[in-house]
Design an enzyme around this catalytic site. Sequence first.
Site, PDB file in Angstrom:
ATOM      1  N   TYR A  26       1.143  -1.556   0.073  1.00 31.23           N
ATOM      2  CA  TYR A  26       0.118   0.099  -0.111  1.00 31.23           C
ATOM      3  C   TYR A  26       0.622   1.143   0.275  1.00 31.23           C
ATOM      4  O   TYR A  26      -0.198   2.011  -0.374  1.00 31.23           O
ATOM      5  CB  TYR A  26      -1.004  -0.142   1.018  1.00 31.23           C
ATOM      6  CG  TYR A  26      -2.024   0.799   0.756  1.00 31.23           C
ATOM      7  CD1 TYR A  26      -2.770   1.125   0.101  1.00 31.23           C
ATOM      8  CD2 TYR A  26      -2.094   1.446   2.319  1.00 31.23           C
ATOM      9  CE1 TYR A  26      -4.067   2.376   0.080  1.00 31.23           C
ATOM     10  CE2 TYR A  26      -2.847   2.789   2.156  1.00 31.23           C
ATOM     11  CZ  TYR A  26      -4.279   2.521   1.186  1.00 31.23           C
ATOM     12  OH  TYR A  26      -4.249   3.628   1.091  1.00 31.23           O
TER      13      TYR A  26
ATOM     14  N   HIS B 191      -1.606  -5.601  -5.550  1.00 32.68           N
ATOM     15  CA  HIS B 191      -0.712  -4.711  -3.620  1.00 32.68           C
ATOM     16  C   HIS B 191      -1.441  -5.165  -2.580  1.00 32.68           C
ATOM     17  O   HIS B 191      -3.301  -5.463  -3.008  1.00 32.68           O
ATOM     18  CB  HIS B 191      -0.618  -2.970  -4.543  1.00 32.68           C
ATOM     19  CG  HIS B 191      -1.961  -2.268  -3.725  1.00 32.68           C
ATOM     20  ND1 HIS B 191      -2.310  -2.032  -2.656  1.00 32.68           N
ATOM     21  CD2 HIS B 191      -3.067  -1.879  -4.261  1.00 32.68           C
ATOM     22  CE1 HIS B 191      -3.475  -1.386  -2.337  1.00 32.68           C
ATOM     23  NE2 HIS B 191      -3.867  -0.685  -3.915  1.00 32.68           N
ATOM     24  N   CYS B 192      -1.861  -5.493  -1.594  1.00 39.30           N
ATOM     25  CA  CYS B 192      -2.361  -5.956  -0.005  1.00 39.30           C
ATOM     26  C   CYS B 192      -1.708  -4.152   0.423  1.00 39.30           C
ATOM     27  O   CYS B 192      -0.442  -3.885  -0.135  1.00 39.30           O
ATOM     28  CB  CYS B 192      -1.730  -6.847  -0.616  1.00 39.30           C
ATOM     29  SG  CYS B 192      -0.305  -8.117  -0.089  1.00 39.30           S
ATOM     30  N   MET B 193      -1.862  -4.566   1.603  1.00 41.69           N
ATOM     31  CA  MET B 193      -0.739  -3.666   2.652  1.00 41.69           C
ATOM     32  C   MET B 193       0.910  -4.016   2.918  1.00 41.69           C
ATOM     33  O   MET B 193       1.351  -2.516   2.589  1.00 41.69           O
ATOM     34  CB  MET B 193      -1.189  -4.155   4.079  1.00 41.69           C
ATOM     35  CG  MET B 193      -2.627  -3.307   4.273  1.00 41.69           C
ATOM     36  SD  MET B 193      -3.111  -2.227   4.081  1.00 41.69           S
ATOM     37  CE  MET B 193      -2.631  -1.132   4.919  1.00 41.69           C
TER      38      MET B 193
END
Length: 269
Positions: A62, A127-129
């Site tokens: 992120y 994307h993720c975190m």
Amino acid sequence: MRKRERENPCGICGHYHKYEEGEVCGVCGHRWKASEGEGVPARHESAFPTEVLKDFLFLGSYDNASRSEVLKTLSISHILNTVPACQNLYKNSFTYHNLQHDRPLDFDEANQFLEQCERDKSRVLVHCMTGKNRSAAIVAAFLMKSRGWRLAQSFQWVKDRRPQVQLADASQHELLEYEQKLFGSSVQSLVPTESFASLGFGFPKPAGDIQAPTCNQMTLPSIFERVSPNNVPANFTFGAERTVGVNPQENNNNGSVNPTSTDNLMDSS
């Protein structure tokens, strides 16, 4: 807001918050994590996402997705957000697609979006975190679907380019199920008429300048535990043919690779 705070934006997300004190950004939710056992900010990861497929597919966190200047520098125009609760910051600048559910991961939905991006020759960030779990699983699933690679090869390809990838148990289980959905449980059914022998499993050679990843065929506790090339035994060979009717124990005694090791990987799922 004090003048110093206005002139000192966060070095990660670019927004104004007391990142030195660990304050959460009110715009994007970013927080600069401190080093374990210390009160000073830790060295953060690169602001640039990882390029998985040349000029097309990028994998990141992120933090990476929150840096519009970096994304524009890389000519990224599309973003696949794998965290439903995660905010899309630049809807006027990028084309977003959000996965609708936390679990299970919707690989088919993600692949449909990524395949369209590839057809349109658009650069896309997944994307993720943290860029270590959900987004990495999505990218591995895309490689299986679009490149015809098995899970071990796809995961190794991603891990080699982004070493910090670490899949959760749930992601591993879902990827194993997706591999069975795509290929079934039979290794023999994967061998096409024209094969690329150096892959060791008879996969077709990828088009373009992409080099197909090699895959360790030894029986391991988990296919997600990457084996360094330096750890490959001297008698290891790629493309070993399956020998019908040979006792696996005898093969091991002769120093060759157990031909049922790949089946064992599938059976363990």
